[in-house]
Design a protein around this motif. Structure first.
Motif, short mmCIF file in Angstrom:
data_model
loop_
_atom_site.label_atom_id
_atom_site.label_comp_id
_atom_site.label_asym_id
_atom_site.label_seq_id
_atom_site.Cartn_x
_atom_site.Cartn_y
_atom_site.Cartn_z
N ALA A 143 0.84 -1.19 0.00
CA ALA A 143 0.00 0.00 0.00
C ALA A 143 0.88 1.24 0.00
CB ALA A 143 -0.94 0.00 1.20
N ILE A 144 0.41 2.25 -0.71
CA ILE A 144 1.12 3.52 -0.82
C ILE A 144 0.21 4.61 -0.28
CG2 ILE A 144 2.19 5.17 -2.41
CD1 ILE A 144 2.44 2.72 -4.39
N GLU A 145 0.72 5.41 0.64
CA GLU A 145 -0.06 6.47 1.27
C GLU A 145 0.64 7.82 1.07
OE1 GLU A 145 -2.76 8.63 2.73
OE2 GLU A 145 -3.14 6.47 2.65
N HIS A 146 -0.13 8.88 0.85
CA HIS A 146 0.44 10.21 0.64
C HIS A 146 0.35 11.10 1.88
CE1 HIS A 146 -3.67 11.66 0.47
NE2 HIS A 146 -3.18 12.87 0.57
N ASP A 147 -0.54 10.79 2.80
CA ASP A 147 -0.82 11.66 3.95
C ASP A 147 -0.02 11.20 5.17
OD1 ASP A 147 -2.47 12.18 6.55
OD2 ASP A 147 -3.27 13.61 5.08
N ARG A 148 0.87 12.06 5.64
CA ARG A 148 1.76 11.70 6.77
C ARG A 148 0.98 11.29 8.03
NH1 ARG A 148 6.91 13.71 5.50
NH2 ARG A 148 6.82 15.27 3.85
N SER A 149 0.00 12.09 8.39
CA SER A 149 -0.76 11.83 9.60
C SER A 149 -1.54 10.52 9.49
CB SER A 149 -1.71 13.00 9.86
OG SER A 149 -2.52 12.73 10.98
N TRP A 150 -2.21 10.31 8.37
CA TRP A 150 -2.97 9.08 8.18
C TRP A 150 -2.03 7.87 8.12
CZ3 TRP A 150 -7.20 7.05 9.40
CH2 TRP A 150 -7.63 5.86 8.82
N HIS A 151 -0.88 8.04 7.50
CA HIS A 151 0.10 6.96 7.44
C HIS A 151 0.46 6.50 8.84
CE1 HIS A 151 4.25 5.35 7.30
NE2 HIS A 151 3.84 4.78 6.18
N GLN A 152 0.70 7.43 9.75
CA GLN A 152 1.03 7.08 11.13
C GLN A 152 -0.11 6.33 11.79
OE1 GLN A 152 3.90 7.39 12.76
NE2 GLN A 152 3.01 6.43 14.56
N THR A 153 -1.33 6.83 11.62
CA THR A 153 -2.50 6.20 12.22
C THR A 153 -2.73 4.79 11.70
OG1 THR A 153 -3.57 8.34 12.54
CG2 THR A 153 -5.01 6.41 12.51
N ILE A 154 -2.75 4.64 10.38
CA ILE A 154 -3.07 3.34 9.78
C ILE A 154 -1.91 2.35 9.93
CG2 ILE A 154 -2.38 3.81 7.39
CD1 ILE A 154 -5.56 1.94 8.54
N SER A 155 -0.67 2.82 9.96
CA SER A 155 0.45 1.88 10.08
C SER A 155 0.43 1.17 11.42
CB SER A 155 1.79 2.58 9.84
OG SER A 155 2.03 3.56 10.80
N GLU A 156 0.01 1.86 12.47
CA GLU A 156 -0.11 1.21 13.78
C GLU A 156 -1.18 0.12 13.75
OE1 GLU A 156 -0.76 4.41 16.54
OE2 GLU A 156 1.20 5.30 16.11
N LYS A 157 -2.30 0.42 13.12
CA LYS A 157 -3.39 -0.55 13.02
C LYS A 157 -2.98 -1.74 12.14
CE LYS A 157 -8.38 -0.43 12.57
NZ LYS A 157 -8.76 -0.56 13.95
N LEU A 158 -2.29 -1.46 11.03
CA LEU A 158 -1.86 -2.53 10.14
C LEU A 158 -0.83 -3.44 10.82
CD1 LEU A 158 -1.55 -0.54 6.80
CD2 LEU A 158 -3.25 -2.30 7.34
N SER A 159 0.08 -2.86 11.58
CA SER A 159 1.08 -3.66 12.29
C SER A 159 0.42 -4.67 13.21
CB SER A 159 2.00 -2.76 13.10
OG SER A 159 2.79 -1.98 12.26
N ALA A 160 -0.65 -4.25 13.85
CA ALA A 160 -1.34 -5.13 14.80
C ALA A 160 -2.27 -6.12 14.11
CB ALA A 160 -2.14 -4.28 15.79
N GLU A 161 -2.91 -5.71 13.03
CA GLU A 161 -3.97 -6.54 12.45
C GLU A 161 -3.66 -7.14 11.09
OE1 GLU A 161 -7.81 -4.58 12.61
OE2 GLU A 161 -7.16 -3.45 14.38
#
Length: 154
Positions: free
Chosen positions: A22-40
């Motif tokens: 997955a490729i993300e452009h938004d820094r803030s959203w990247h931080q939020t979703i990367s934590e969720k993806l790491s766990a799930e």
């Protein structure tokens, strides 16, 4: 599978494939979703190709090829020769759908979110793809197959 844009679709679709990029452009959203993806979703490789508001005049809307060149080209960094499935659900969608053509496996399909409600996506689809399915209600989506052999110069 590859996705431009990341979020709940990333969590959903990643459970059906061995490896998900997955490729993300938004820094803030990247931080939020990367934590969720790491766990799930440990099979997801999420990369940030940041494009901040104001970059080359980008005002937060969809964006152009020039404004999102690094984001569009981020797929080049994965080292993956061919993708079976691609979901285009981020910025500069028509440009992403065009850029991915040489990376598509012979039986690949490309999904473009919001296709029905954004007519400016239609020209790239008509030029390079044939439509094989469509969802026209609610969250619109089109499913495309390349109309020419992959890797051919268009």
């Amino acid at each position: 599978m590859l996705e431009w844009g990341s979020g709940h679709s990333t969590l959903w679709f990643s459970q059906f494939v061995n490896k998900y990029y997955a490729i993300e452009h938004d820094r803030s959203w990247h931080q939020t979703i990367s934590e969720k993806l790491s766990a799930e979703a440990p099979n997801v490789e999420l990369t940030l190709a940041a494009v901040d508001k104001g970059h080359m005049g980008w005002n937060g809307e969809e964006g152009s090829r020039e404004q999102f060149q690094e984001y569009i080209n981020a797929v080049d960094r994965f080292g993956v020769k061919k993708f079976d499935r691609v979901l285009v659900d981020g910025r500069a969608r028509a440009d992403c759908a065009e850029h991915i053509l040489p990376y598509l496996a012979p039986d690949a399909v490309v999904f473009i979110h919001d296709f029905v409600v954004r007519p400016h996506y239609h020209s790239v689809a008509q030029k390079h793809y044939k439509e094989i399915a469509r969802v026209s209600d609610g969250q619109t989506l089109v499913v495309l197959k390349p109309s020419s052999p992959q890797g051919e110069i268009f």
